[in-house]
Scaffold this motif. Structure first.
Motif, PDB file in Angstrom:
ATOM      1  N   GLY A 139      35.461  42.365  43.448  1.00  0.00           N
ATOM      2  CA  GLY A 139      35.068  42.877  44.755  1.00  0.00           C
ATOM      3  C   GLY A 139      34.733  41.797  45.758  1.00  0.00           C
ATOM      4  O   GLY A 139      34.756  40.599  45.450  1.00  0.00           O
TER       5      GLY A 139
ATOM      6  N   LEU B 220      33.261  46.943  46.164  1.00  0.00           N
ATOM      7  CA  LEU B 220      33.910  46.717  44.874  1.00  0.00           C
ATOM      8  C   LEU B 220      35.342  47.227  44.898  1.00  0.00           C
ATOM      9  O   LEU B 220      35.690  48.128  45.660  1.00  0.00           O
TER      10      LEU B 220
ATOM     11  N   VAL C 251      32.121  49.221  36.511  1.00  0.00           N
ATOM     12  CA  VAL C 251      31.004  48.299  36.633  1.00  0.00           C
ATOM     13  C   VAL C 251      30.116  48.451  35.403  1.00  0.00           C
ATOM     14  O   VAL C 251      29.553  49.508  35.152  1.00  0.00           O
TER      15      VAL C 251
END
Length: 138
Positions: free
Chosen positions: A22, A35, A41
Motif C-alpha cells: 500500500g 492499502l 492484512v
C-alpha cells in the motif's frame, strides 16, 4: 477519493511512502493509509506499518491514523487487539468507507480498536476529525 486526488495533497506537507502492500502519506500529525486491492492484512503487515511510523515519528509523538479504504481488502480484526498491547502511538483513528462492504468491515474493525475511532464517509471528514480531536491537539 484517494489522497493524491484530493485537496489534501496541496493542503498538507507530506511524504509519500510506497510499500508492497500500500501507499502511506505521512503528514505532521497523521498518516493516511491506502492499502492495495485484495490483500489480506495480518500481524506481519501491521508490524511493518508500525515500524515505519515509529521510524518516521519516533516513540513519543502521538498521531492520528486514517485508513482510507479506496480499495477492497481483508483484515484480521484481532490484529488490533495485539496492536493495542504492543504500540501506543496512535491516539485517534478514522476509517473512511466507500461502499456497504467497506462500512461493514470498518464497523467490525472499530470494535477491536481501543482508541478513539470514527467511521467517515469521506477523506475530508476524516482529516478534519483527526485534526480536531483532543487526543491529537494535546
Amino acid at each position: 477519493m484517494k489522497f493524491e486526488e484530493s485537496e489534501n495533497l496541496t493542503k498538507f506537507i507530506h511524504k509519500k511512502i510506497e510499500l508492497s502492500f500500500g501507499k502511506f502519506f505521512i503528514c505532521e500529525d497523521f498518516v493516511v493509509a491506502e492499502l492495495n486491492h485484495e490483500i489480506h492484512v495480518d500481524w506481519l503487515i501491521i508490524q511493518k506499518i508500525a515500524n515505519m511510523i515509529i521510524e518516521l515519528y519516533g516513540t513519543s509523538k502521538k498521531i492520528g491514523f486514517i485508513s482510507n479504504k479506496v480499495n477492497s481488502y481483508s483484515i484480521d480484526p484481532f490484529v488490533w487487539v495485539t496492536f493495542s498491547k504492543e504500540y501506543d502511538f496512535i491516539e485517534a483513528a478514522a476509517i473512511v468507507w466507500y461502499n456497504d462492504a467497506g462500512f461493514m468491515s470498518s464497523t467490525l474493525e472499530k470494535m477491536f480498536l481501543k482508541n478513539s475511532v470514527k467511521l467517515c464517509e469521506s477523506l475530508e471528514e476524516a482529516v478534519q476529525w483527526i485534526l480536531n480531536s483532543e487526543e491529537i491537539r494535546n
